[in-house]
Design a protein around this motif. Structure first.
Motif, mmCIF file in Angstrom:
data_model
loop_
_atom_site.group_PDB
_atom_site.id
_atom_site.type_symbol
_atom_site.label_atom_id
_atom_site.label_comp_id
_atom_site.label_asym_id
_atom_site.label_seq_id
_atom_site.Cartn_x
_atom_site.Cartn_y
_atom_site.Cartn_z
ATOM 1 N N VAL A 32 -1.450 31.217 -23.042
ATOM 2 C CA VAL A 32 -2.967 31.188 -23.141
ATOM 3 C C VAL A 32 -3.313 29.701 -22.780
ATOM 4 C CG1 VAL A 32 -3.301 33.046 -24.606
ATOM 5 C CG2 VAL A 32 -2.909 30.705 -25.619
ATOM 6 N N ASP A 33 -4.576 29.633 -22.739
ATOM 7 C CA ASP A 33 -5.168 28.186 -22.426
ATOM 8 C C ASP A 33 -4.999 27.213 -23.522
ATOM 9 O OD1 ASP A 33 -5.616 29.003 -19.796
ATOM 10 O OD2 ASP A 33 -7.674 29.662 -20.545
ATOM 11 N N VAL A 34 -5.343 27.680 -24.505
ATOM 12 C CA VAL A 34 -5.385 26.767 -25.896
ATOM 13 C C VAL A 34 -4.844 27.386 -26.996
ATOM 14 C CG1 VAL A 34 -7.062 25.663 -27.262
ATOM 15 C CG2 VAL A 34 -7.441 25.594 -25.100
ATOM 16 N N GLY A 35 -4.244 26.835 -28.062
ATOM 17 C CA GLY A 35 -4.020 27.469 -29.414
ATOM 18 C C GLY A 35 -5.026 26.705 -30.417
ATOM 19 N N ALA A 49 1.891 27.103 -35.148
ATOM 20 C CA ALA A 49 1.362 26.255 -34.107
ATOM 21 C C ALA A 49 2.347 25.408 -33.206
ATOM 22 C CB ALA A 49 0.085 25.619 -34.340
ATOM 23 N N THR A 50 3.172 24.738 -33.797
ATOM 24 C CA THR A 50 4.139 23.816 -33.492
ATOM 25 C C THR A 50 5.224 24.732 -32.696
ATOM 26 O OG1 THR A 50 4.001 22.183 -35.205
ATOM 27 C CG2 THR A 50 5.974 22.247 -34.025
ATOM 28 N N ASP A 51 5.867 25.802 -33.214
ATOM 29 C CA ASP A 51 6.576 26.752 -32.666
ATOM 30 C C ASP A 51 6.135 27.172 -31.276
ATOM 31 O OD1 ASP A 51 9.013 28.299 -32.557
ATOM 32 O OD2 ASP A 51 7.521 29.855 -32.793
ATOM 33 N N LEU A 52 4.846 27.830 -31.553
ATOM 34 C CA LEU A 52 4.254 28.238 -30.279
ATOM 35 C C LEU A 52 4.120 27.282 -29.033
ATOM 36 C CD1 LEU A 52 1.746 30.765 -31.809
ATOM 37 C CD2 LEU A 52 3.499 31.483 -30.576
ATOM 38 N N TYR A 53 3.778 26.010 -29.482
ATOM 39 C CA TYR A 53 3.687 24.857 -28.477
ATOM 40 C C TYR A 53 4.901 24.761 -27.776
ATOM 41 C CZ TYR A 53 3.085 20.300 -26.561
ATOM 42 O OH TYR A 53 3.069 19.237 -25.764
ATOM 43 N N LEU A 61 -3.631 21.983 -27.922
ATOM 44 C CA LEU A 61 -3.753 22.711 -29.461
ATOM 45 C C LEU A 61 -4.750 21.772 -30.161
ATOM 46 C CD1 LEU A 61 -2.389 24.331 -31.696
ATOM 47 C CD2 LEU A 61 -0.783 22.214 -32.252
ATOM 48 N N VAL A 62 -5.657 22.736 -30.813
ATOM 49 C CA VAL A 62 -6.690 22.308 -31.626
ATOM 50 C C VAL A 62 -6.395 22.693 -33.132
ATOM 51 C CG1 VAL A 62 -9.110 22.460 -32.186
ATOM 52 C CG2 VAL A 62 -8.371 22.645 -29.713
ATOM 53 N N PHE A 63 -6.235 21.697 -34.030
ATOM 54 C CA PHE A 63 -6.342 21.865 -35.408
ATOM 55 C C PHE A 63 -7.660 21.712 -36.098
ATOM 56 C CE2 PHE A 63 -1.727 20.850 -35.181
ATOM 57 C CZ PHE A 63 -1.204 22.010 -35.456
ATOM 58 N N THR A 64 -8.318 22.611 -36.846
ATOM 59 C CA THR A 64 -9.593 22.767 -37.123
ATOM 60 C C THR A 64 -9.699 22.972 -38.617
ATOM 61 O OG1 THR A 64 -11.857 23.775 -37.087
ATOM 62 C CG2 THR A 64 -10.007 25.084 -36.083
ATOM 63 N N GLY A 65 -10.419 22.024 -39.475
ATOM 64 C CA GLY A 65 -10.506 22.159 -40.729
ATOM 65 C C GLY A 65 -10.661 20.990 -41.658
ATOM 66 N N ALA A 66 -11.811 21.174 -42.449
ATOM 67 C CA ALA A 66 -12.064 19.686 -43.462
ATOM 68 C C ALA A 66 -11.160 20.157 -44.742
ATOM 69 C CB ALA A 66 -13.229 19.936 -43.781
ATOM 70 N N ASN A 67 -11.817 20.420 -45.889
ATOM 71 C CA ASN A 67 -11.026 20.761 -47.028
ATOM 72 C C ASN A 67 -12.168 21.719 -47.840
ATOM 73 O OD1 ASN A 67 -9.965 17.681 -47.675
ATOM 74 N ND2 ASN A 67 -8.742 19.487 -48.137
ATOM 75 N N ALA A 68 -11.167 22.550 -48.800
ATOM 76 C CA ALA A 68 -11.732 23.248 -49.605
ATOM 77 C C ALA A 68 -11.353 23.129 -51.033
ATOM 78 C CB ALA A 68 -11.793 24.950 -49.167
ATOM 79 N N ALA A 69 -11.972 23.834 -52.111
ATOM 80 C CA ALA A 69 -11.308 23.733 -53.353
ATOM 81 C C ALA A 69 -10.059 23.933 -53.452
ATOM 82 C CB ALA A 69 -12.441 24.444 -54.499
ATOM 83 N N THR A 70 -9.449 25.050 -52.632
ATOM 84 C CA THR A 70 -8.148 25.531 -52.634
ATOM 85 C C THR A 70 -7.189 24.593 -51.958
ATOM 86 O OG1 THR A 70 -8.892 27.009 -50.881
ATOM 87 C CG2 THR A 70 -8.948 27.866 -53.050
ATOM 88 N N THR A 71 -7.572 23.660 -51.239
ATOM 89 C CA THR A 71 -6.857 22.948 -50.259
ATOM 90 C C THR A 71 -6.858 21.251 -50.471
ATOM 91 O OG1 THR A 71 -8.285 22.495 -48.434
ATOM 92 C CG2 THR A 71 -7.373 24.584 -48.307
ATOM 93 N N ILE A 72 -7.534 20.932 -51.209
ATOM 94 C CA ILE A 72 -7.873 19.253 -51.301
ATOM 95 C C ILE A 72 -6.601 18.778 -52.166
ATOM 96 C CG2 ILE A 72 -9.136 19.429 -53.474
ATOM 97 C CD1 ILE A 72 -10.913 17.123 -51.917
ATOM 98 N N GLU A 73 -6.063 19.325 -53.092
ATOM 99 C CA GLU A 73 -4.761 18.902 -53.618
ATOM 100 C C GLU A 73 -3.760 18.808 -52.624
ATOM 101 O OE1 GLU A 73 -3.832 20.560 -57.406
ATOM 102 O OE2 GLU A 73 -5.830 20.048 -58.321
#
Length: 220
Positions: A32-35, A49-53, A61-73
């Protein structure tokens, strides 16, 4: 400190497996054009994503995401930042990666990625959405609502249900997430956040039984 159980209770296994299979879109992977790696608590997104690249499935490859209560630690510098660091450490060219560090939900993942691609003049007629295994269907429905003209393929780190539970290290968390995402398939379509998806009767029944069993922490 006692270890968190990572075995699915036998009485609920069939229901958990049914939801697990429902959320997997079973798409055939092709170039495809973009992952697009969707931020979460799961480093498996960056691994997939790394494997597919490296398999030549996309040049950008775009990575998108800030933080949430379940990820900040787990990802204190932000989901997309940690994903990018993993990918570069495992051989992905830094020049191939764009990151959005502001998105806090799936709709923003899609909207901010589109804006980022436009800013960098990257044309995308087809994308692979890379997510947690149980997020595939919701990610697909959200993307088709917000970006209807793009061809969408869904992918995840290829683990069995049991291997995924072991990788997360918390059976209840995984089942709660499966139940929560099943609810969101219908709820988000009603709210206009996603396109409607068919929910078979056996999926509805499995979902209801798991709610009755107390797997409710991720319901909205």
């Amino acid at each position: 400190m006692p270890r968190t159980p990572t075995t699915i209770p036998a009485e609920y296994r069939a229901d958990v497996e049914r939801l697990w299979d429902y959320h997997n879109m079973h798409h055939e992977i092709r170039p495809v054009d973009v992952g697009i790696g969707l931020g979460s608590h799961d480093l498996g997104v960056a691994k997939a994503a790394t494997d597919l690249y490296h398999r030549g499935m996309f040049p950008t490859l775009v990575f998108t995401g800030a933080n949430a209560a379940t990820t900040i630690e787990t990802f204190p510098r932000g989901e997309a930042v940690h994903y990018r660091e993993y990918a570069i450490a495992h051989g992905v060219s830094a020049d191939a990666i764009l990151i959005d560090t502001q998105a806090t939900n799936t709709g923003q993942n899609i909207e901010y990625t589109r804006a980022l691609l436009a800013e960098h003049q990257v044309q995308a007629q087809s994308v692979i959405l890379i997510s947690r295994p149980y997020q595939q269907r919701r990610a697909y429905a959200t993307c088709k609502k917000l970006w209807p003209d793009v061809t969408v393929i869904c992918a995840s780190h290829p683990l069995t249900l049991d291997d995924y539970v072991t990788s997360i290290g918390n059976t209840k968390k995984v089942i709660d997430m499966l139940v929560g995402d099943t609810q969101r398939i219908g709820r988000y379509a009603e709210l206009g956040f996603a396109i409607p998806q068919h929910v078979p009767d056996d999926v509805r029944a499995a979902y209801s039984r798991l709610i009755a069993a107390g797997y409710t922490s991720r319901l909205v």
